[in-house]
Design a protein around this motif. Structure first.
Motif, PDB file in Angstrom:
ATOM      1  N   TRP A 187     -11.243  -3.551   6.341  1.00 39.58           N
ATOM      2  CA  TRP A 187     -12.031  -3.695   5.103  1.00 39.58           C
ATOM      3  C   TRP A 187     -11.155  -3.056   4.061  1.00 39.58           C
ATOM      4  CZ3 TRP A 187     -16.156   0.377   4.440  1.00 39.58           C
ATOM      5  CH2 TRP A 187     -16.523   0.168   3.341  1.00 39.58           C
ATOM      6  N   GLU A 208     -10.676 -10.297  -1.637  1.00 42.04           N
ATOM      7  CA  GLU A 208     -11.082  -8.953  -1.176  1.00 42.04           C
ATOM      8  C   GLU A 208     -11.730  -9.066  -0.159  1.00 42.04           C
ATOM      9  OE1 GLU A 208     -13.039  -5.170  -3.181  1.00 42.04           O
ATOM     10  OE2 GLU A 208     -11.887  -6.421  -4.547  1.00 42.04           O
ATOM     11  N   ARG A 209     -11.288  -8.167   0.902  1.00 45.10           N
ATOM     12  CA  ARG A 209     -12.426  -8.129   2.023  1.00 45.10           C
ATOM     13  C   ARG A 209     -13.497  -7.209   1.991  1.00 45.10           C
ATOM     14  NH1 ARG A 209     -11.560 -11.121   6.391  1.00 45.10           N
ATOM     15  NH2 ARG A 209     -12.721 -10.308   8.084  1.00 45.10           N
ATOM     16  N   SER A 228     -17.566  -8.856   7.840  1.00 45.64           N
ATOM     17  CA  SER A 228     -16.907  -8.704   6.561  1.00 45.64           C
ATOM     18  C   SER A 228     -16.661 -10.159   6.071  1.00 45.64           C
ATOM     19  CB  SER A 228     -15.520  -7.831   6.846  1.00 45.64           C
ATOM     20  OG  SER A 228     -14.951  -8.423   7.889  1.00 45.64           O
ATOM     21  N   GLU A 245     -14.294 -12.558   3.525  1.00 46.61           N
ATOM     22  CA  GLU A 245     -13.007 -12.514   2.458  1.00 46.61           C
ATOM     23  C   GLU A 245     -12.943 -13.944   1.878  1.00 46.61           C
ATOM     24  OE1 GLU A 245      -9.504 -10.791   4.363  1.00 46.61           O
ATOM     25  OE2 GLU A 245      -8.186 -11.581   2.904  1.00 46.61           O
TER      26      GLU A 245
END
Ligand code: CUA
Length: 323
Positions: free
Chosen positions: A104, A143-144, A178, A180
């Protein structure tokens, strides 16, 4: 299997905001790739089995049965499944660590809590300030982002099919996912675990933005509420406090500081009402305040139909004005 592929392609589920096949996130791309490999392998096996069946049905029955028995049992019953399943396992396993342990980037994290039946969303910014929002998630492209998931009531499941897989929200535990996103646009998230009467009415828009637009949006959302722009909206603000709405809802910058229901500081800027159940428009806001049960059965929000049309419109004007 072919039917699944044909139906999903022909009905256009391929390019909808809720489609896992129209991937717009790194994890969803991985999952879609695995899906197509498995679908392809299953289709080949299906065609082989049907062809073999047709061939055998046509020939002299006894002779074929004797000739093919060892081949069918050893080849079709042992060798083929072993090879196919091992190949698919080898294909699927490497994606597991990529999906679960992907680093992350640490700029932004979001805490989401499943409620009956809406989403409590808190943005934890790099500067340390927390911003409470609800029922809508916006993400910066590429963006993660770490999403921590929990619930203090029943089990829900957080799923944005176009961007990632799904993870359960379990009372007393915090799970992680997460996200993305790889493409800007508007997608849809949903609850994927039956959680009560209005489970099917528990969704949320997901908007993926370029970095500048995302930063602007987050900065706006961190601000306290705007002052009412019209006298009708100002009257609505008074009614909001007089009728006790502030016991459940927070509007930052006003005395309303309740935490039972969604934060309404910028409710007018959201794309939907009642967790993607209604369009965020004046008429729907009025009906929602008057009779929440009609749009969302068993909703915990009390009905305020006794206020009458004029007061309901003033309240709705105030809330829609909170941009
Ligand atoms: Cu929450 Cu289903």
């Amino acid at each position: 299997m072919l039917v699944v592929v044909l139906v999903s392609t022909l009905t256009g589920c391929h390019a909808r905001p809720l489609s896992a096949l129209d991937a717009a996130g790194r994890d969803a791309e991985e999952i879609a790739r695995l899906f197509w490999w498995m679908t392809g392998a299953a289709a080949i096996i299906w065609v082989a089995v049907i062809s073999l069946t047709m061939y055998c049905a046509r020939g002299p029955r006894v002779q074929n049965a004797q000739r093919f028995t060892p081949l069918l049992i050893v080849g079709g019953g042992v060798a083929l499944p072993a090879v196919v399943l091992t190949a698919l396992l080898a294909l699927g396993l490497p994606s597991l660590p990529r999906l679960v342990d992907a680093p992350w980037t640490g700029h932004l994290s979001i805490a989401v809590s499943g409620e009956q039946w809406w989403w409590r969303v808190r943005y934890l910014t790099p500067a340390g300030g927390d911003i409470d929002l609800a029922n809508e998630i916006r993400l910066p492209i590429g963006e993660r982002v770490d999403v921590s998931l929990t619930s203090d009531n029943v089990i829900h499941s957080f799923w944005i099919p176009a961007i990632s897989g799904k993870v359960d929200m379990i009372p007393g535990r915090t799970t992680h996912l997460s996200l993305e996103p790889t493409r800007t646009g508007t997608f849809r998230g949903t609850c994927a675990e039956y959680c009560g009467t209005s489970h099917a009415l528990m969704a949320f828009p997901v908007v993926v933005l370029e970095h500048d637009a995302f930063d602007r949006w987050l900065a706006e959302q961190s601000q306290p509420a705007q002052a009412p722009a019209t006298s009708q909206a100002a009257r609505g603000g008074e009614l909001f406090l007089e009728n006790g709405c502030g016991a459940c809802h927070t509007i930052r910058g006003t005395p309303a500081a309740g935490v039972i229901g969604p934060d309404l500081t910028h409710v007018g800027s959201r794309m939907s009402l009642a967790a993607a159940t209604l369009p965020n428009e004046m008429a729907h806001m009025v009906n929602w305040i008057a009779e929440p049960e009609r749009a969302k059965p068993a909703a915990h929000m009390p009905a305020f139909g006794m206020l009458g049309a004029e007061q309901l419109h003033a309240l709705a004007a105030y809330l829609i004005g909170l941009r």
